[in-house]
Design a protein around this motif. Structure first.
Motif, short mmCIF file in Angstrom:
data_model
loop_
_atom_site.label_atom_id
_atom_site.label_comp_id
_atom_site.label_asym_id
_atom_site.label_seq_id
_atom_site.Cartn_x
_atom_site.Cartn_y
_atom_site.Cartn_z
N VAL A 287 65.15 35.21 35.51
CA VAL A 287 65.48 33.85 35.07
C VAL A 287 66.07 33.04 36.23
N LEU A 288 66.94 33.68 37.03
CA LEU A 288 67.58 32.98 38.14
C LEU A 288 66.56 32.56 39.20
N VAL B 254 61.71 26.66 40.76
CA VAL B 254 61.33 25.41 40.09
C VAL B 254 62.25 24.27 40.51
N PHE B 255 63.54 24.57 40.74
CA PHE B 255 64.48 23.54 41.19
C PHE B 255 63.99 22.90 42.48
N VAL C 69 58.78 37.64 41.99
CA VAL C 69 57.97 38.87 42.03
C VAL C 69 58.86 40.09 42.23
N LEU C 70 59.79 40.01 43.16
CA LEU C 70 60.63 41.16 43.48
C LEU C 70 61.51 41.55 42.30
N LEU C 71 62.11 40.58 41.62
CA LEU C 71 63.03 40.89 40.54
C LEU C 71 62.32 41.23 39.23
N GLY D 201 63.76 37.69 24.74
CA GLY D 201 64.88 36.81 25.04
C GLY D 201 64.83 36.30 26.47
N VAL D 202 64.45 37.17 27.40
CA VAL D 202 64.31 36.76 28.80
C VAL D 202 63.19 35.73 28.93
N ALA D 203 62.06 35.98 28.25
CA ALA D 203 60.94 35.03 28.31
C ALA D 203 61.35 33.67 27.77
N THR D 204 62.08 33.66 26.66
CA THR D 204 62.54 32.39 26.08
C THR D 204 63.54 31.70 27.01
N ALA D 205 64.44 32.49 27.61
CA ALA D 205 65.42 31.92 28.53
C ALA D 205 64.74 31.30 29.74
N ALA D 206 63.70 31.99 30.27
CA ALA D 206 62.97 31.44 31.42
C ALA D 206 62.27 30.15 31.05
#
Length: 429
Positions: free
Chosen positions: A344-345, A351-352, A332-334, A284-289
């Protein structure tokens, strides 16, 4: 009447309708061809399984795309600057659509490379036409309007990612790919009907044009003693050809910045899902990212591009790239502490601010070198994406095996920070 209203009225007298329709058409076409870049991280694994090929064997498909897309922009831009956008865009629609249709029926690895390469030619042609449509019709809103077009290139794929992942889950990858190809071809060809270039100097005030004409009669410019004819079109601004542009140090600083920040951004674009998986984060995290990535990319181009119209563009560029570097290091840290929300954040933050380069650099090129040759000039700066793509694709794949995921991503973050520092050096030639 404000300057923007005057330019809008002048453009409407030339077109017969609002100049914003030019941006709308360009944005739709950019959204349609966006999956080639932003869906790849969702497509790479399933393609490898479908073809019984290793991820390393597919690792340079993304690099091929970036290289071909970047290289084709110079000849496409040269043609567009001289003959208008329609022939280039019509050809682009056919090629971009054909690439995905061919990919749908690929059964060998070499066919994947050819299909993606053909599609990349079409994508590059659409990209240079769309970006420079904004520069040519909106000298008063360069950052905002290039942000609209390049936002569509990023955010448009947000609709394709869930669709493709659903179709993959249903075992219908072939259907997904050929239907996307048909949609791309039809949409770009329809958009071609709307696109049109303004005459050179259409936006120059009468007194500005007269002053420029007087300067031409008096003599030649110190910037190029043999080419006085290039002076008038932007209300007196000197119109640099690409050969003149590359003789300025500002071009080379921008080129370094483009390469460095592209390396960080394209690394995240190509590897966000795989990094999440190897870090032990959930599907789910991978898809959200993967889903938030094109949204953040599109928003960065629009928001930061718009801010650069209101504030010092060079300072905005420098700060944006510094924040990209900070975000990349945060990834990397998170990931290291297995924080799904944090991952995700920080992907979104990195990217932003990385993506802002795609509205900032075309605007700076227009500011510094004029709009008459903007398609060819901007394509040369954009070619820095080749080296960023090589790093973000194949080189990062190799580095991961040698120094690990964390060190490879930290290196990308360091490059983005270096681009931010270099941004403080920029000033007009």
């Amino acid at each position: 009447m404000s300057t923007a209203d005057e330019l809008g009225a002048r453009a409407k007298s030339l077109l017969g309708y609002s100049r914003w329709w030019q941006i709308a058409a360009a944005a739709v076409m950019m959204a349609l061809v966006s999956p080639y870049q932003y869906v790849w991280s969702s497509l790479e694994g399933p393609l490898a399984a479908e073809l019984n090929a290793s991820l390393s064997a597919l690792g340079f498909v993304f690099t091929l795309f970036v290289v071909v897309m970047s290289l084709v922009q110079f000849p496409a831009g040269w043609w567009r600057d001289r003959y208008g956008p329609r022939t280039v865009t019509l050809t682009a629609g056919v090629l971009a659509g054909a690439g995905y249709v061919a990919l749908a029926f690929a059964t060998e690895l070499w066919q994947v490379y050819i299909a993606y390469g053909v599609g990349a030619v079409g994508v590059g042609m659409v990209y240079t036409v769309a970006v420079n449509t904004a520069l040519k019709w909106f000298p008063d809103k360069r950052g905002l309007t290039t942000g609209v077009g390049t936002m569509a290139f990023a955010a448009g794929s947000a609709a394709f990612v869930p669709f493709l992942r659903y179709m993959i889950g249903e075992g219908r990858l072939t259907t997904a790919l050929w239907s996307m190809g048909v949609l791309i071809a039809v949409g770009v060809v329809v958009g071609t009907v709307i696109l049109k270039d303004p005459p050179v100097g259409w936006h120059a005030a009468d007194d500005g044009a007269a002053a420029a004409d007087e300067e031409e009669q008096e003599g030649t410019s110190a910037a190029d003693p043999g080419d006085a004819a290039e002076r008038a079109p932007d209300g007196g601004q000197y119109q640099y050809s690409w050969t003149e542009m590359i003789r300025t140090w500002q071009f080379w600083v921008m080129y370094f910045m483009f390469v460095a920040v592209s390396a960080a951004g394209l690394m995240i674009t190509a590897r966000s899902i795989l990094y999440a998986e190897q870090a032990g984060l959930s599907a789910g995290v991978a898809t959200a990212a993967a889903t938030v990535l094109p949204v953040a990319s599109g928003a960065g181009r629009l928001v930061v591009g718009g801010l650069s119209d209101r504030f010092d563009r060079e300072r905005v560029t420098a700060i944006s790239f510094l924040l990209c570097g900070v975000g990349t290091i945060g990834v990397v840290l998170l990931a290291g502490i297995e924080s799904g929300v944090g991952y995700v954040l920080t992907v979104a933050i990195a990217v932003f601010f990385w993506s802002s380069q795609f509205s900032l650099f075309p605007s700076i090129v227009g500011d510094y070198y004029g709009t008459k040759h903007s398609s060819t000039n901007n394509s040369l700066v954009y070619s820095g994406k080749i080296w960023g793509g090589i790093f973000g694709g194949g080189v990062v794949g190799w580095l991961i095996g040698v120094i690990g995921w964390e060190a490879a991503f930290l290196l990308g973050g360091g490059l983005a920070l270096a681009a931010g520092v270099a941004g403080f050096l920029l000033r007009p030639p």
